[in-house]
Enzyme design. Structure first.
Site, PDB file in Angstrom:
ATOM      1  N   ASP A 224       0.843  -1.062  -0.181  1.00 44.28           N
ATOM      2  CA  ASP A 224      -0.094  -0.101  -0.016  1.00 44.28           C
ATOM      3  C   ASP A 224       0.920   1.190  -0.072  1.00 44.28           C
ATOM      4  OD1 ASP A 224      -3.099  -0.981   0.799  1.00 44.28           O
ATOM      5  OD2 ASP A 224      -1.475  -2.306   1.488  1.00 44.28           O
ATOM      6  N   ASP A 251      -1.721  -2.965  -3.893  1.00 44.56           N
ATOM      7  CA  ASP A 251      -2.045  -1.554  -4.082  1.00 44.56           C
ATOM      8  C   ASP A 251      -0.979  -0.750  -4.210  1.00 44.56           C
ATOM      9  OD1 ASP A 251      -4.597  -2.392  -3.594  1.00 44.56           O
ATOM     10  OD2 ASP A 251      -4.728  -1.405  -1.769  1.00 44.56           O
ATOM     11  N   TYR A 254      -2.573   3.825  -6.857  1.00 40.51           N
ATOM     12  CA  TYR A 254      -3.894   4.285  -6.153  1.00 40.51           C
ATOM     13  C   TYR A 254      -4.420   5.316  -7.300  1.00 40.51           C
ATOM     14  CZ  TYR A 254      -3.430   2.239  -1.766  1.00 40.51           C
ATOM     15  OH  TYR A 254      -3.288   1.519  -0.625  1.00 40.51           O
ATOM     16  N   ASN A 299      -6.486  -4.594  -4.243  1.00 45.45           N
ATOM     17  CA  ASN A 299      -7.953  -4.142  -4.906  1.00 45.45           C
ATOM     18  C   ASN A 299      -8.066  -2.979  -5.582  1.00 45.45           C
ATOM     19  OD1 ASN A 299      -7.530  -3.325  -1.895  1.00 45.45           O
ATOM     20  ND2 ASN A 299      -9.000  -1.769  -2.486  1.00 45.45           N
ATOM     21  N   HIS A 398      -2.663  -9.923  -0.907  1.00 42.28           N
ATOM     22  CA  HIS A 398      -2.815  -8.617  -0.723  1.00 42.28           C
ATOM     23  C   HIS A 398      -3.541  -8.166   0.803  1.00 42.28           C
ATOM     24  CE1 HIS A 398      -3.386  -4.401  -0.785  1.00 42.28           C
ATOM     25  NE2 HIS A 398      -4.780  -4.335  -0.849  1.00 42.28           N
ATOM     26  N   HIS A 408     -11.683  -3.235   7.735  1.00 41.75           N
ATOM     27  CA  HIS A 408     -11.235  -4.547   6.791  1.00 41.75           C
ATOM     28  C   HIS A 408     -11.196  -5.767   8.027  1.00 41.75           C
ATOM     29  CE1 HIS A 408     -10.742  -2.451   3.245  1.00 41.75           C
ATOM     30  NE2 HIS A 408      -9.390  -1.955   3.609  1.00 41.75           N
ATOM     31  N   HIS A 435      -3.252  -3.971   2.774  1.00 45.41           N
ATOM     32  CA  HIS A 435      -4.942  -3.714   2.674  1.00 45.41           C
ATOM     33  C   HIS A 435      -5.070  -2.780   3.943  1.00 45.41           C
ATOM     34  CE1 HIS A 435      -8.665  -3.884   0.948  1.00 45.41           C
ATOM     35  NE2 HIS A 435      -9.371  -4.678   1.736  1.00 45.41           N
ATOM     36  N   VAL A 436      -4.687  -3.361   5.182  1.00 39.98           N
ATOM     37  CA  VAL A 436      -4.908  -2.465   6.490  1.00 39.98           C
ATOM     38  C   VAL A 436      -3.689  -1.623   6.364  1.00 39.98           C
ATOM     39  CG1 VAL A 436      -4.859  -2.690   8.764  1.00 39.98           C
ATOM     40  CG2 VAL A 436      -6.029  -4.446   7.505  1.00 39.98           C
ATOM     41  N   HIS A 437      -4.147  -0.200   6.380  1.00 39.55           N
ATOM     42  CA  HIS A 437      -2.967   0.832   6.261  1.00 39.55           C
ATOM     43  C   HIS A 437      -2.450   0.909   7.753  1.00 39.55           C
ATOM     44  CE1 HIS A 437      -5.237   2.315   2.455  1.00 39.55           C
ATOM     45  NE2 HIS A 437      -4.714   1.304   2.497  1.00 39.55           N
TER      46      HIS A 437
END
Length: 678
Positions: A224, A251, A254, A299, A398, A408, A435-437
């Site tokens: 991410d 990710d 963006y 995603n 991811h 999430h 995925h989890v920032h």
């Protein structure tokens, strides 16, 4: 009696046979080489709450709607992301290839065009990459490899307002570089006979697996990442730790945060702004041209809005122009074994060897359930995995399977139920996700319980993207409501329609679990047993989460940063996490993993060993019937002796002489090594 004695010796030397109590978690027969933790963070639990100085304010710590401070993407005219206009190559990227010694060097040339739909240029001239060893003593001549050029178009056929904003990519060049010497620094440049060359760049080939040079091995871990100033900090700090290779768990650019007509302000308007892919490649060139890097699909790589693209539980193949999600990602970042560059199906999931690690990259946004191509391929890959060659087995996917953040939370339950047992039985050491920032590391965990024979799970979605940090844990009390963030959810009703965002629900098969409830994490020490939160309507003893950090969660911190895995040997690795706010020099979290080969099931040690796979072929593959009968008789004899041995073992239960599969070495800093027992 002599035969009985021989059989007993065979039984006692049989992999995984131990004299232990029936209550042992490993009595089920599952297991693998023991991966345990040692050092000061041995089974500790650290909980670092949101820091207002990191996200911008105290209010932002409790309201995800308030943007994280300093997360704006670079403007298109910023020098960090400006695209050359003189025909110079840019966006150079090195993919570790397969077999060892092969690499794919990627670059772009020219500028993209945005306007009414036009035909793609099919006559792009090839470019080249020229390499020579940095050490002149090697006396290797400069070698030239030619590229296979491609480009792609994005036509907004389902978004009439965007018709005149169709995107045609710059030239994208991929050159397969073969036969390089392992563990060797190369100087190289890319370019074209008619046009400027790139500056001289440098990268070091990976060490040969099974060689003395394979250790120590430094592997950068991130996800991410985006293209903000926080992204630049992540890149600089990872480069300072000199990784041999890097894993990016999805990710990337963006670009889907922007509309087709506006690359300056995220949100609204539909489509995606593809020039954000160009600026991403430009920004990350200093790392990705110097450090061979692998990517997973996230995603934000789907990009289905406004074009002929869809994802579903039964769509396993994609092709332009009929159905083309993941198109921008596929065009720019090939997989190690890819030969048809730009083909979407070529890099959705794959595996390769990276030094002493076998890395498997999975995709939770294309069909993954039993019977799909991906699931069957994964089983086949596990069966061919050879731990003698690459002793470490890493999975990258991811979306995070185990984490405790509000955003999430438990989104991957369908995927977990499909793959967790395969991870466990085949000895996966580490699962890397984004995925989890934010950052979170688990202890080895299996089905929401501590298990020293299970993989550890690492969430490194803290790379610096424009969406900012996720700040709150499900068990944390929201001061605005006086309740935990968990209690704001209603999983009982969400289960009726399928839980999770659209991009996850659409690829999950009907009937797959999307909401799960567990028992409370009962503590056996002096700590109070946590309360369960959000009760299951059908079973009041089960809960969706609890009011404290679970035992399996080791360290969590909503800050930007990156992780490094230092693989010291076939049995020891150190994981360290660095926060951007600390300048990348202070270790914010660390743990040592050590394989002690004490679990009953040693995992996939030998190539082709499928004793623990779920392939279920049911064939004896032509083994002579006499041998089958002899083996069957021996098995019966071994079972008989095992009963006797277990009865004898009952006498040792409860004594200090009993050998326990769950002992591990504790190596405290500045302290004598001690032997501890779970």
């Amino acid at each position: 009696m002599k035969l009985l004695g021989i059989a007993k010796v065979l039984l006692l030397s049989w992999p995984g046979f131990i004299c232990t109590s029936a209550s042992s978690p490993k009595a089920s027969g599952h297991g693998r080489d023991l991966i345990t933790e040692s050092g000061k963070r041995l089974f500790e639990h650290e909980d670092v709450p949101c820091d207002p100085s990191v996200v911008g304010s105290e209010a932002a710590c409790h309201d995800i709607r308030i943007p994280t401070a300093g997360v704006a993407d670079y403007p298109l005219d910023a020098p960090e992301v400006t695209i050359p206009t003189d025909g110079s190559p840019w966006g150079v990227h090195v993919t570790p290839g397969h077999p060892a010694g092969n690499y794919i060097v990627t670059w772009m040339r020219g500028e993209a065009t945005v306007g009414p739909p036009t035909s793609l240029n099919r006559d792009i001239p090839s470019g080249f990459v020229e390499l020579t060893p940095e050490d002149a003593a090697l006396h290797h001549a400069t070698r030239r490899f030619f590229s296979r050029p491609t480009s792609y178009a994005r036509r907004y056929t389902r978004l009439p307002a965007a018709r005149n904003f169709s995107y045609t990519s710059p030239e994208i060049h991929h050159a397969v570089v073969a036969g390089l010497v392992p563990g060797t620094a190369y100087l190289y440049h890319v370019g074209h006979d008619a046009g400027p060359l790139s500056p001289v760049l440098r990268f070091t080939t990976l060490p040969e697996p099974e060689s003395a040079a394979a250790f120590p091995f430094r592997l950068g871990l991130m996800a991410d990442v985006g293209q903000t100033r926080n992204s630049s900090a992540t890149m600089r700090q990872m480069l300072a730790h000199s990784p041999h290779a890097a894993l990016n768990a999805g990710d990337l650019a963006y670009a889907d945060q922007y509309s087709f007509f506006d690359a300056a302000r995220p949100g609204g308007g539909g489509g995606t702004h593809q020039r954000r892919w160009d600026t991403f490649s430009r920004l990350w060139e200093p790392l990705m041209s110097a450090v061979p890097t692998l990517h997973a699909v996230g995603n934000h790589e789907i990009e289905a809005d406004g074009v002929d693209a869809r994802i579903s539980a039964d769509t396993e193949s994609f092709r332009y122009p009929q159905d083309y999600p993941f198109q921008a990602f596929a065009a720019r970042f090939p997989s190690p074994t890819q030969t048809h560059f730009g083909a979407i199906d070529g890099n959705l999931y794959y595996s390769t060897d990276i030094g002493p690690a076998h890395v498997v990259v999975l995709n939770n946004y294309v069909p993954f359930h039993q019977g799909t191509r991906q699931h069957s391929w994964f089983i086949s890959d596990l069966q061919s995995f050879d731990r003698r060659r690459t002793p470490w087995l890493i999975v990258m996917v991811h979306a995070s399977i185990y984490h405790t953040y509000q955003v999430h939370y438990k989104e991957m339950e369908c995927f977990r139920e499909t793959y967790e047992e395969l991870f466990y039985n085949h000895g996966v050491d580490l699962v890397v996700s984004g995925h989890v920032h934010a950052y979170e590391r688990t202890h080895p965990v299996y089905r929401y319980k501590l298990d020293t024979c299970a993989p550890a799970y690492l969430t490194v979605g803290d790379g610096g993207n424009v969406e900012g940090l996720y700040r709150n844990f499900v068990d944390e009390v929201n001061p605005n409501t006086g309740k935990t963030y968990c209690e704001a959810a209603d999983p009982n009703s969400m289960a009726k329609d399928g839980y999770g965002p659209w991009y996850q629900r659409q690829v999950q098969p009907s009937g797959c679990t999307t909401i799960s409830f567990q028992d409370r994490d009962v503590y056996s020490d002096a700590s109070p047993t946590p309360e369960g939160l959000v009760v299951n309507d059908n079973d009041p003893s089960k809960f969706w989460c609890q009011n404290s950090q679970p035992r399996w969660s080791a360290h969590r911190d909503p800050s930007f940063g990156h992780a490094m895995l230092y693989i010291e040997s076939a049995t020891v690795a150190h994981l360290k996490w660095y926060r951007n706010v600390d300048g990348g020099t202070k270790v914010a979290d660390s743990v040592t993993f050590e394989r002690l080969e004490s679990c009953p099931n040693s995992g996939s040690v030998h190539k082709g060993d499928n004793r623990h796979s779920n392939a279920g072929t049911g064939s004896n593959n032509g083994i002579p019937m006499v041998l089958v009968v002899v083996v069957a008789l021996l098995i019966v004899l071994l079972i008989f002796v095992s009963v006797i041995s277990i009865m004898q073992c009952l006498g040792c239960i409860g004594t200090h002489e009993m050998w326990n599969a769950h002992k591990f070495v504790v190596m405290e800093d500045n302290a004598d090594s001690t032997l501890n027992e779970l």
